[in-house]
Design an enzyme around this catalytic site. Structure first.
Site, PDB file in Angstrom:
ATOM      1  N   ASP A 276     -14.096   3.212   6.772  1.00 45.94           N
ATOM      2  CA  ASP A 276     -13.041   3.929   6.043  1.00 45.94           C
ATOM      3  C   ASP A 276     -13.572   4.446   4.712  1.00 45.94           C
ATOM      4  OD1 ASP A 276     -10.356   4.832   5.350  1.00 45.94           O
ATOM      5  OD2 ASP A 276     -10.453   3.252   3.863  1.00 45.94           O
TER       6      ASP A 276
ATOM      7  N   SER B 113      -6.896   4.595   8.234  1.00 48.83           N
ATOM      8  CA  SER B 113      -7.522   4.345   6.935  1.00 48.83           C
ATOM      9  C   SER B 113      -6.815   3.200   6.214  1.00 48.83           C
ATOM     10  CB  SER B 113      -7.457   5.632   6.103  1.00 48.83           C
ATOM     11  OG  SER B 113      -7.711   5.377   4.751  1.00 48.83           O
TER      12      SER B 113
ATOM     13  N   ARG C  96     -13.076  12.979   3.892  1.00 52.36           N
ATOM     14  CA  ARG C  96     -11.755  13.607   4.084  1.00 52.36           C
ATOM     15  C   ARG C  96     -11.254  14.228   2.801  1.00 52.36           C
ATOM     16  NH1 ARG C  96      -8.195   9.076   5.429  1.00 52.36           N
ATOM     17  NH2 ARG C  96      -6.519  10.598   5.533  1.00 52.36           N
TER      18      ARG C  96
ATOM     19  N   HIS D 225       0.845  -1.201   0.000  1.00 46.34           N
ATOM     20  CA  HIS D 225       0.000   0.000   0.000  1.00 46.34           C
ATOM     21  C   HIS D 225       0.869   1.235   0.000  1.00 46.34           C
ATOM     22  CE1 HIS D 225      -4.002   1.724   0.350  1.00 46.34           C
ATOM     23  NE2 HIS D 225      -3.399   2.720   0.969  1.00 46.34           N
TER      24      HIS D 225
ATOM     25  N   LYS E 177      -8.164  -1.156   6.117  1.00 46.44           N
ATOM     26  CA  LYS E 177      -8.394  -1.882   4.848  1.00 46.44           C
ATOM     27  C   LYS E 177      -7.464  -3.075   4.741  1.00 46.44           C
ATOM     28  CE  LYS E 177      -7.720   1.642   1.945  1.00 46.44           C
ATOM     29  NZ  LYS E 177      -8.049   2.975   2.427  1.00 46.44           N
TER      30      LYS E 177
END
Ligand code: URA
Length: 442
Positions: free
Chosen positions: A161, A183, A168, A82, A187
């Site tokens: 999220d 966040s 956001r 990520h 996930k």
């Protein structure tokens, strides 16, 4: 509990309990707390921060807002990557098929564009027919069949999220270490992985502009992952100029496909190979990151990684003919050149400005329900360190909008700094954080 009490407590710098965080997040998810109170809460967190304990609670509450997928019946060590978000960061699209071709299963849940940065989901959805909203059953089926799946948060996976992320994006509350950490990790912890590689961006186009902040974010993400029992490696990588040449959804898919077919875009492929190498090592298919990098290069050269990407597109409902024949895609109404007014070297390309211009062109959202133009975006013709002459192209941008051309041209032109001096090229992969600690990446 009252929502305004919790907002006030955070606004005044107090520490929230797990119950208070759970009340607020779950209340927002089920509609008892409206957008305006969540916006105020997010802004309070933005200014006041959260300590590590609160950040862990927030992660846990967001993780438990949906299902935690069990992939234990899929053989192999499941590894994902990520990125904290950048401009032109299409690494996931190239890296996931590479790592899957090396025999490491990659279950990937990605986000949409956030602020000035693009999101993998929006990029994949620019491929006609490509579905990112698979059910958990379908998600499991795809990873079992082809060793790779790329989806977005559904209502089932970290739905808190999903809802907060969208808010956001349009309330200027992205650049916060606890919000980004919760966040990302909610996930990632929900998707059924055993290990995770993190790419924490630093610089103008990153959410964390200063190295020290990026390091703090990387350490927070790393520690949350470890505390939840995952093997984690985090890297800090440069995001001062965009990664690669393309910025914008379909344009980035095109560049990714070209790289998977063997094109060497040096900065983009360097970052991709380092992260892929770490994933291949964590997945047990290499003894070191260096060995993993060699395997990654091999599966690109052999065409296996490109074949794996075609398989993914087909399996998730995408029309492969657009990938095989990239020119088939519709063109934007306008294609506008930005030319250099000076001779010299490209000294700087402001990634933040490039990201904002791509939003203006239609490649991202300025409101929660904005529809993205997948064709819109920018292709850089020069990168930092390149020589340039007066009148040479610096970039070309694409849009269907008539009323943004003047502003985009001016801002994009100013995003390039030309100097008579050849600049130092910034180090791309700066730092690695793993179980041995924090070290400079050599
Ligand atoms: N990526 C995410 O998934 N969440 C953030 O907040 C930032 C980047």
């Amino acid at each position: 509990m009252l929502p305004q009490e919790i907002i006030r407590k955070k606004r005044d710098g107090g520490k929230l309990s797990k119950d208070e965080i759970s009340f607020f997040v779950n209340g927002y998810l089920d509609g008892r707390i409206p957008d305006y109170q969540m916006s105020a809460f997010l802004m309070a967190v933005y200014f006041r921060g959260m300590d590590f304990e609160e950040t862990t609670y927030l992660t846990e509450v967001m993780l438990n807002s949906g299902h935690i997928v069990d992939l234990s019946d899929v053989p192999g060590i499941k590894v994902d990557k990520h990125s904290t978000g950048g401009v032109g960061d299409k690494v996931s699209i190239i890296l996931a098929p590479i790592v899957a071709s090396a025999g490491v299963p990659v279950p990937m849940i990605s986000g949409r564009g956030l602020g000035h940065t693009g999101g993998t989901l929006d990029k994949l959805e620019s491929i006609p027919g490509f579905k990112t909203n698979l059910s958990i059953e379908e998600y499991k089926r795809v990873i079992s069949e082809i060793g790779l799946v790329m989806i977005g948060q559904t209502q089932e996976i970290a739905p808190a999220d999903k809802k907060i992320y969208a808010l956001r994006d349009v309330t200027a509350t992205v650049e916060s270490i606890p919000l980004i950490s919760a966040s990302i990790m909610s996930k990632k912890l929900a998707e059924g992985i055993d290990a995770l590689v993190l790419d924490v961006k630093t610089g103008r186009g990153a959410f964390m502009k200063e190295y020290e902040k990026s390091l703090e974010l990387a350490q927070t993400l790393f520690t949350i992952g470890k505390n939840f029992g995952k093997k984690v490696i985090a890297f800090i990588t440069d995001m001062n100029q965009p990664l690669g040449y393309a910025v914008g959804n379909w344009l980035e898919v095109v560049e990714s496909v070209q790289c998977l077919r063997g094109l060497d875009v040096p900065d983009l492929m360097y970052v991709t190979y380092v992260l892929a190498g770490a994933m291949i090592m964590l997945g047990g298919k290499a003894n070191s990151i260096e060995e993993g990098i060699k395997i990654a290069q091999k599966v690109v050269l052999s065409g296996e990684a490109y074949e794996k990407f075609l398989q993914l597109v087909e399996r998730q409902g995408g029309d492969v003919s657009y990938i095989e024949n990239l020119e088939k895609y519709p063109m934007s109404k306008h294609s506008i050149e930005v030319k250099s007014m000076f001779d010299g070297y490209v000294y700087e390309i402001d990634a933040l400005e490039v990201g904002i211009v791509s939003l203006i062109l239609g490649a991202g959202r300025t409101k929660v329900d904005d529809v993205i133009d997948p064709k819109a975006g920018i292709v850089l013709r020069k990168k930092v360190g390149d020589k340039v002459e007066v009148g040479e192209q610096l970039a070309v941008f694409y849009t269907d909008k008539d009323d943004v051309i003047k502003e985009a041209k001016e801002r994009l032109s100013k995003a390039f700094k030309i100097s008579s001096e050849k600049p130092q090229i910034p180090k791309l992969v700066k730092t690695i954080i793993d179980s041995e600690g924090v070290r400079e990446w050599k």
